[in-house]
Write a protein that holds these residues in place. Sequence first.
Motif, PDB file in Angstrom:
ATOM      1  N   PRO A   1      56.621 -49.062  -8.101  1.00  0.00           N
ATOM      2  CA  PRO A   1      57.572 -48.003  -8.438  1.00  0.00           C
ATOM      3  C   PRO A   1      56.983 -46.984  -9.417  1.00  0.00           C
ATOM      4  O   PRO A   1      56.278 -47.334 -10.368  1.00  0.00           O
ATOM      5  CB  PRO A   1      58.742 -48.760  -9.063  1.00  0.00           C
ATOM      6  N   PHE A   2      57.311 -45.734  -9.154  1.00  0.00           N
ATOM      7  CA  PHE A   2      56.857 -44.619  -9.992  1.00  0.00           C
ATOM      8  C   PHE A   2      58.043 -43.710 -10.239  1.00  0.00           C
ATOM      9  O   PHE A   2      58.689 -43.256  -9.294  1.00  0.00           O
ATOM     10  CB  PHE A   2      55.732 -43.845  -9.300  1.00  0.00           C
ATOM     11  N   VAL A   3      58.341 -43.438 -11.506  1.00  0.00           N
ATOM     12  CA  VAL A   3      59.479 -42.590 -11.872  1.00  0.00           C
ATOM     13  C   VAL A   3      58.967 -41.233 -12.342  1.00  0.00           C
ATOM     14  O   VAL A   3      58.180 -41.145 -13.292  1.00  0.00           O
ATOM     15  CB  VAL A   3      60.337 -43.247 -12.964  1.00  0.00           C
TER      16      VAL A   3
ATOM     17  N   LEU B   1      62.618 -41.703  -8.038  1.00  0.00           N
ATOM     18  CA  LEU B   1      61.923 -42.981  -7.906  1.00  0.00           C
ATOM     19  C   LEU B   1      61.138 -42.980  -6.601  1.00  0.00           C
ATOM     20  O   LEU B   1      61.714 -42.854  -5.518  1.00  0.00           O
ATOM     21  CB  LEU B   1      62.941 -44.123  -7.911  1.00  0.00           C
ATOM     22  N   PHE B   2      59.819 -43.107  -6.718  1.00  0.00           N
ATOM     23  CA  PHE B   2      58.918 -43.203  -5.574  1.00  0.00           C
ATOM     24  C   PHE B   2      58.314 -44.606  -5.535  1.00  0.00           C
ATOM     25  O   PHE B   2      58.310 -45.319  -6.534  1.00  0.00           O
ATOM     26  CB  PHE B   2      57.785 -42.177  -5.685  1.00  0.00           C
ATOM     27  N   GLY B   3      57.748 -44.973  -4.396  1.00  0.00           N
ATOM     28  CA  GLY B   3      57.052 -46.238  -4.285  1.00  0.00           C
ATOM     29  C   GLY B   3      56.692 -46.533  -2.845  1.00  0.00           C
ATOM     30  O   GLY B   3      56.913 -45.712  -1.943  1.00  0.00           O
TER      31      GLY B   3
ATOM     32  N   PRO C   1      52.658 -44.328  -3.865  1.00  0.00           N
ATOM     33  CA  PRO C   1      52.686 -42.897  -4.151  1.00  0.00           C
ATOM     34  C   PRO C   1      53.060 -42.618  -5.604  1.00  0.00           C
ATOM     35  O   PRO C   1      53.986 -43.226  -6.150  1.00  0.00           O
ATOM     36  CB  PRO C   1      53.766 -42.375  -3.193  1.00  0.00           C
ATOM     37  N   GLU C   2      52.323 -41.728  -6.224  1.00  0.00           N
ATOM     38  CA  GLU C   2      52.649 -41.208  -7.544  1.00  0.00           C
ATOM     39  C   GLU C   2      52.838 -39.709  -7.411  1.00  0.00           C
ATOM     40  O   GLU C   2      52.130 -39.056  -6.642  1.00  0.00           O
ATOM     41  CB  GLU C   2      51.518 -41.455  -8.541  1.00  0.00           C
TER      42      GLU C   2
END
Length: 305
Positions: free
Chosen positions: A18-20, A31-33, A80-81
């Motif tokens: 997870p990437f915020v 929120l990506f991931g 993904p970031e």
Amino acid sequence: MHGRVTALSLADIQIRDPFVLTVPDEGAYYLFGSTDADIWHPPATGFDCYRSTDLEAWEGPIPAFRPPAGFWSDRNYWAPEVHLHGGRFFMFATFTAEGRRRGTQILVADAPAGPYAPWSDGPVTPRDWECLDGTLHVDDGGRPWIVYCHEWVQVTDGEVVAQRLSDDLRAAIGEPRLLFRASAAPWARRVDHPRVPPGVDAYVTDGPFLHRTRDGALLMLWSSFGDTGYAMGIARSESGRIEGPWLQDADPIWAADGGHGMIARTLDGGLLLTLHQPNTTPLERAVFRRLREAGGTVVLDAVTD
């Protein structure tokens, strides 16, 4: 995950890595991931994202990336970031295909949720290396770097590597710089895997993410396997620069079956550690924990709720 749904909780969202992304102008978080139901096998679908104003109720899934016709990769859409750079949103994501090395490609969009389109010409990581989990670091001179993992499946003792990027983020320039190997961390443990020959000690590197503290320390989160499964540790640059040398904390910041994290800035100015837990498909979910800076590092503070 098809169509848009409102008021999802984190417990409703299957996601790894997870990437915020915090967007203060909207008063919102994205929120990506890794969001395919099965990220390990083809075919891959793309990346979804979710939007929230309070880190609790999430709207989504929103299709952030779908591969265009003729896209080179059909599997393993990972980690993904999204970084705001020069007024545009750049996604660093891992892809691979049959007969191709895994690597990080850079995508671009004009809005946080996309849609994202290919920006670099394929992966910017070395084409003959197995690489993953590229992240963006901009140094004190304003120069962009990609920091990524040279995979244990190719080098046995996984590596974290830095390489300069062109100012427009379209290509890597210069030579890769080895920052450290996984075995340098006292907490990291060897992995047993069918691809590891007997008697060979293999160590994993995953998910590097850079954080500069208010007092100027340069920290890196990264993941490997520890005594109780997937884990996340902290390395710190002795020089305060990306070139290092990098020193490893003796103990992980997160030790129990969770990792691949990053540090987000909340709308109220705080710090938020993200990770996925457990490390088992399809059970993985995003976990958020408050952080605070103390003594040139970050420490866990309290849960967000």
